[in-house]
Design a protein around this motif. Structure first.
Motif, short mmCIF file in Angstrom:
data_model
loop_
_atom_site.label_atom_id
_atom_site.label_comp_id
_atom_site.label_asym_id
_atom_site.label_seq_id
_atom_site.Cartn_x
_atom_site.Cartn_y
_atom_site.Cartn_z
N PRO A 48 65.25 39.68 -52.01
CA PRO A 48 65.53 38.83 -53.18
C PRO A 48 65.81 39.64 -54.44
O PRO A 48 66.64 39.25 -55.26
N THR A 49 65.14 40.76 -54.58
CA THR A 49 65.36 41.60 -55.76
C THR A 49 66.78 42.15 -55.77
O THR A 49 67.44 42.18 -56.81
N LEU A 50 67.26 42.59 -54.61
CA LEU A 50 68.62 43.12 -54.53
C LEU A 50 69.64 42.03 -54.80
O LEU A 50 70.66 42.27 -55.45
N THR A 51 69.36 40.84 -54.32
CA THR A 51 70.24 39.71 -54.58
C THR A 51 70.26 39.40 -56.07
O THR A 51 71.32 39.20 -56.67
N TYR A 52 69.10 39.39 -56.67
CA TYR A 52 68.96 39.07 -58.09
C TYR A 52 69.72 40.07 -58.96
O TYR A 52 70.37 39.69 -59.92
N PHE A 53 69.65 41.35 -58.61
CA PHE A 53 70.32 42.38 -59.39
C PHE A 53 71.77 42.60 -58.95
O PHE A 53 72.48 43.39 -59.55
N GLY A 54 72.20 41.94 -57.90
CA GLY A 54 73.59 42.01 -57.49
C GLY A 54 74.01 43.35 -56.90
O GLY A 54 75.15 43.77 -57.06
N VAL A 55 73.10 44.00 -56.22
CA VAL A 55 73.40 45.30 -55.62
C VAL A 55 73.88 45.05 -54.19
O VAL A 55 73.12 45.14 -53.23
N GLU A 56 75.16 44.74 -54.08
CA GLU A 56 75.73 44.26 -52.82
C GLU A 56 75.66 45.28 -51.69
O GLU A 56 75.32 44.94 -50.55
N LYS A 57 75.98 46.54 -51.96
CA LYS A 57 75.95 47.56 -50.90
C LYS A 57 74.55 47.73 -50.32
O LYS A 57 74.39 47.85 -49.12
N LEU A 58 73.55 47.75 -51.20
CA LEU A 58 72.17 47.86 -50.72
C LEU A 58 71.77 46.63 -49.93
O LEU A 58 71.11 46.73 -48.89
N GLN A 59 72.18 45.51 -50.42
CA GLN A 59 71.84 44.26 -49.74
C GLN A 59 72.45 44.21 -48.34
O GLN A 59 71.78 43.83 -47.38
N LYS A 60 73.70 44.64 -48.21
CA LYS A 60 74.34 44.65 -46.89
C LYS A 60 73.63 45.60 -45.93
O LYS A 60 73.43 45.27 -44.76
N GLU A 61 73.26 46.77 -46.42
CA GLU A 61 72.56 47.73 -45.56
C GLU A 61 71.21 47.18 -45.14
O GLU A 61 70.80 47.31 -43.99
N LEU A 62 70.54 46.51 -46.05
CA LEU A 62 69.25 45.91 -45.72
C LEU A 62 69.40 44.80 -44.70
O LEU A 62 68.57 44.66 -43.79
#
Length: 100
Positions: A48-62
């Motif tokens: 949720p934190t990555l989604t909130y901050f919009g860090v798409e590359k990290l979110q995809k890897e996660l």
């Protein structure tokens, strides 16, 4: 959300970088201990934190890591994705620290 309050933005970025750094360290520790349940819990905590901050590359890897943990995965593949996640996180944190 911060309505242009740069001080508030800087505080939020500081909290984000601190929390994500700790989470990545905890995920890597869990991997070294082969504690896959903890990895799963930590990735769910971070998403949720990555989604909130919009860090798409990290979110995809996660999301890839999460998907692997739901299957009969190869440990080398998981390690590769965890390494990618760690490297990307370091880059994001460095950039945020430079910008704020």
């Amino acid at each position: 959300m911060c309505r242009g309050n740069q001080e508030q933005v800087a505080k939020m970025v500081k909290v984000f970088t601190s929390e994500i750094s700790q989470s990545v360290a905890d995920i890597n520790t869990a991997f070294s201990e082969k504690d896959f349940l903890t990895i799963k819990k930590l990735t769910h905590k971070v998403k949720p934190t990555l989604t909130y901050f919009g860090v798409e590359k990290l979110q995809k890897e996660l999301l890839l890591i999460d998907a692997l943990l739901l299957t009969d995965f190869d440990i080398t593949t998981l390690e590769t994705h965890l390494n990618n996640f760690t490297k990307l996180t370091t880059k994001v944190i460095d950039q945020l620290n430079n910008d704020f």
